[in-house]
Design a protein around this motif. Structure first.
Motif, PDB file in Angstrom:
ATOM      1  N   TYR A 162      79.308  77.429  75.189  1.00  0.00           N
ATOM      2  CA  TYR A 162      80.261  78.356  75.787  1.00  0.00           C
ATOM      3  C   TYR A 162      79.527  79.556  76.383  1.00  0.00           C
ATOM      4  CZ  TYR A 162      83.957  75.895  73.206  1.00  0.00           C
ATOM      5  OH  TYR A 162      84.821  74.950  72.712  1.00  0.00           O
ATOM      6  N   LYS A 163      80.056  80.070  77.504  1.00  0.00           N
ATOM      7  CA  LYS A 163      79.479  81.241  78.163  1.00  0.00           C
ATOM      8  C   LYS A 163      80.619  82.143  78.633  1.00  0.00           C
ATOM      9  CE  LYS A 163      79.125  78.793  82.605  1.00  0.00           C
ATOM     10  NZ  LYS A 163      80.055  77.752  82.176  1.00  0.00           N
ATOM     11  N   ALA A 164      80.267  83.236  79.307  1.00  0.00           N
ATOM     12  CA  ALA A 164      81.264  84.193  79.780  1.00  0.00           C
ATOM     13  C   ALA A 164      82.355  83.483  80.581  1.00  0.00           C
ATOM     14  CB  ALA A 164      80.601  85.263  80.630  1.00  0.00           C
ATOM     15  N   GLY A 165      83.607  83.838  80.301  1.00  0.00           N
ATOM     16  CA  GLY A 165      84.740  83.250  80.989  1.00  0.00           C
ATOM     17  C   GLY A 165      85.343  82.054  80.285  1.00  0.00           C
ATOM     18  N   ASP A 166      84.669  81.530  79.268  1.00  0.00           N
ATOM     19  CA  ASP A 166      85.156  80.342  78.572  1.00  0.00           C
ATOM     20  C   ASP A 166      86.105  80.711  77.432  1.00  0.00           C
ATOM     21  OD1 ASP A 166      83.672  78.680  80.176  1.00  0.00           O
ATOM     22  OD2 ASP A 166      82.000  78.493  78.763  1.00  0.00           O
ATOM     23  N   THR A 167      86.887  79.730  77.012  1.00  0.00           N
ATOM     24  CA  THR A 167      87.761  79.864  75.849  1.00  0.00           C
ATOM     25  C   THR A 167      87.203  79.002  74.726  1.00  0.00           C
ATOM     26  OG1 THR A 167      89.736  80.292  77.173  1.00  0.00           O
ATOM     27  CG2 THR A 167      90.082  79.474  74.935  1.00  0.00           C
ATOM     28  N   ILE A 168      86.963  79.620  73.584  1.00  0.00           N
ATOM     29  CA  ILE A 168      86.438  78.914  72.419  1.00  0.00           C
ATOM     30  C   ILE A 168      87.575  78.140  71.745  1.00  0.00           C
ATOM     31  CG2 ILE A 168      85.187  79.132  70.242  1.00  0.00           C
ATOM     32  CD1 ILE A 168      83.618  80.225  72.603  1.00  0.00           C
ATOM     33  N   GLU A 169      87.320  76.903  71.384  1.00  0.00           N
ATOM     34  CA  GLU A 169      88.312  76.098  70.673  1.00  0.00           C
ATOM     35  C   GLU A 169      87.735  75.668  69.327  1.00  0.00           C
ATOM     36  OE1 GLU A 169      91.157  72.151  71.240  1.00  0.00           O
ATOM     37  OE2 GLU A 169      89.425  72.440  72.561  1.00  0.00           O
ATOM     38  N   LEU A 170      88.337  76.171  68.260  1.00  0.00           N
ATOM     39  CA  LEU A 170      87.935  75.801  66.907  1.00  0.00           C
ATOM     40  C   LEU A 170      89.022  74.908  66.311  1.00  0.00           C
ATOM     41  CD1 LEU A 170      86.573  79.227  65.602  1.00  0.00           C
ATOM     42  CD2 LEU A 170      85.290  77.322  66.604  1.00  0.00           C
ATOM     43  N   LYS A 171      88.816  73.611  66.407  1.00  0.00           N
ATOM     44  CA  LYS A 171      89.827  72.676  65.919  1.00  0.00           C
ATOM     45  C   LYS A 171      89.934  72.703  64.406  1.00  0.00           C
ATOM     46  CE  LYS A 171      89.577  69.537  69.872  1.00  0.00           C
ATOM     47  NZ  LYS A 171      89.328  68.156  70.346  1.00  0.00           N
ATOM     48  N   SER A 172      88.882  73.146  63.729  1.00  0.00           N
ATOM     49  CA  SER A 172      88.892  73.195  62.259  1.00  0.00           C
ATOM     50  C   SER A 172      90.006  74.080  61.726  1.00  0.00           C
ATOM     51  CB  SER A 172      87.545  73.692  61.739  1.00  0.00           C
ATOM     52  OG  SER A 172      87.230  74.951  62.323  1.00  0.00           O
ATOM     53  N   ILE A 173      90.327  75.152  62.468  1.00  0.00           N
ATOM     54  CA  ILE A 173      91.373  76.071  62.017  1.00  0.00           C
ATOM     55  C   ILE A 173      92.453  76.264  63.084  1.00  0.00           C
ATOM     56  CG2 ILE A 173      89.922  77.252  60.326  1.00  0.00           C
ATOM     57  CD1 ILE A 173      89.534  79.511  62.379  1.00  0.00           C
ATOM     58  N   ASN A 174      92.445  75.389  64.096  1.00  0.00           N
ATOM     59  CA  ASN A 174      93.470  75.434  65.150  1.00  0.00           C
ATOM     60  C   ASN A 174      93.525  76.812  65.820  1.00  0.00           C
ATOM     61  OD1 ASN A 174      95.507  74.360  66.782  1.00  0.00           O
ATOM     62  ND2 ASN A 174      97.125  75.038  65.402  1.00  0.00           N
TER      63      ASN A 174
END
Length: 199
Positions: A162-174
């Motif tokens: 991931y870099k600037a402008g991206d959205t982080i998705e953590l499926k472990s905790i939704n």
């Protein structure tokens, strides 16, 4: 983590818990040897705190627990104990322990020059022994960059950069959030070769 103490006896977990209670700094226990934990930069501390706050607020009343770097993680099937910068467990088995957790679904490590190779290499190999772990997040403290090691439904580990402008998705905790949310207001100074030599 820095070098093990020279001429130090091998410790059992019980001896380690007792000994560390009397120390001024934290130590990881790996194969019976204690390793002092090195201090982090201001950005390191702020980033860890922001992830802890983000996860705590998101998981309120979920039954999951978000922990700071003061809580040990026991490596499954071993007598090894580490101190990640942040961790989340939703496993009921971790409700019964007082000195550590064993089954986090999310682990966050903020990178520094002195520990990056360890965090990406042997430390990750240890963490992967935990069947409950889904997301392992490596966070840069010098630039807007986060690497996510995610275990998919087939049990394979994928690396997402991931870099600037991206959205982080953590499926472990939704949980989804823009990467800038944790980097806001930070002064980011990429390390120079001189800085690396000094460390």
């Amino acid at each position: 983590m820095i070098a093990a103490k020279e001429n130090f006896p091998t410790l059992t977990p019980e001896e380690y818990f007792t000994w560390e209670e009397q120390q001024l700094e934290k130590h990881e226990l790996i194969n019976g040897q204690v390793y002092a934990m090195s201090g982090g930069s201001k950005n390191h501390s702020l980033l860890a705190a922001r992830f802890i706050t983000l996860c705590t607020n998101h998981l309120e009343e979920s039954g999951c627990d978000t922990a700071t770097s003061d809580l040990r993680v026991n490596i499954v099937g071993t007598n090894n104990y580490t101190y990640p910068d942040a961790s989340v467990t939703c496993d009921v088995r971790d409700k019964t322990t007082t000195q550590h957790i064993t089954y986090p679904c999310l682990i966050v490590e903020v990178l520094s020059t002195s520990t990056e190779a360890y965090d990406r290499g042997s430390k990750f190999r240890m963490y992967r022994q935990n069947p409950a772990l889904i997301d392992y997040l490596l966070v840069s403290s010098t630039s807007i960059e986060i690497d996510l090691y995610h275990k998919n439904n087939a049990g394979d580990w994928l690396i997402i950069n991931y870099k600037a402008g991206d959205t982080i998705e953590l499926k472990s905790i939704n949980l989804n959030f823009p990467i800038e949310q944790v980097y806001r207001g930070l002064t980011l100074e990429p390390k120079t070769p001189t800085d690396i030599i000094r460390e």
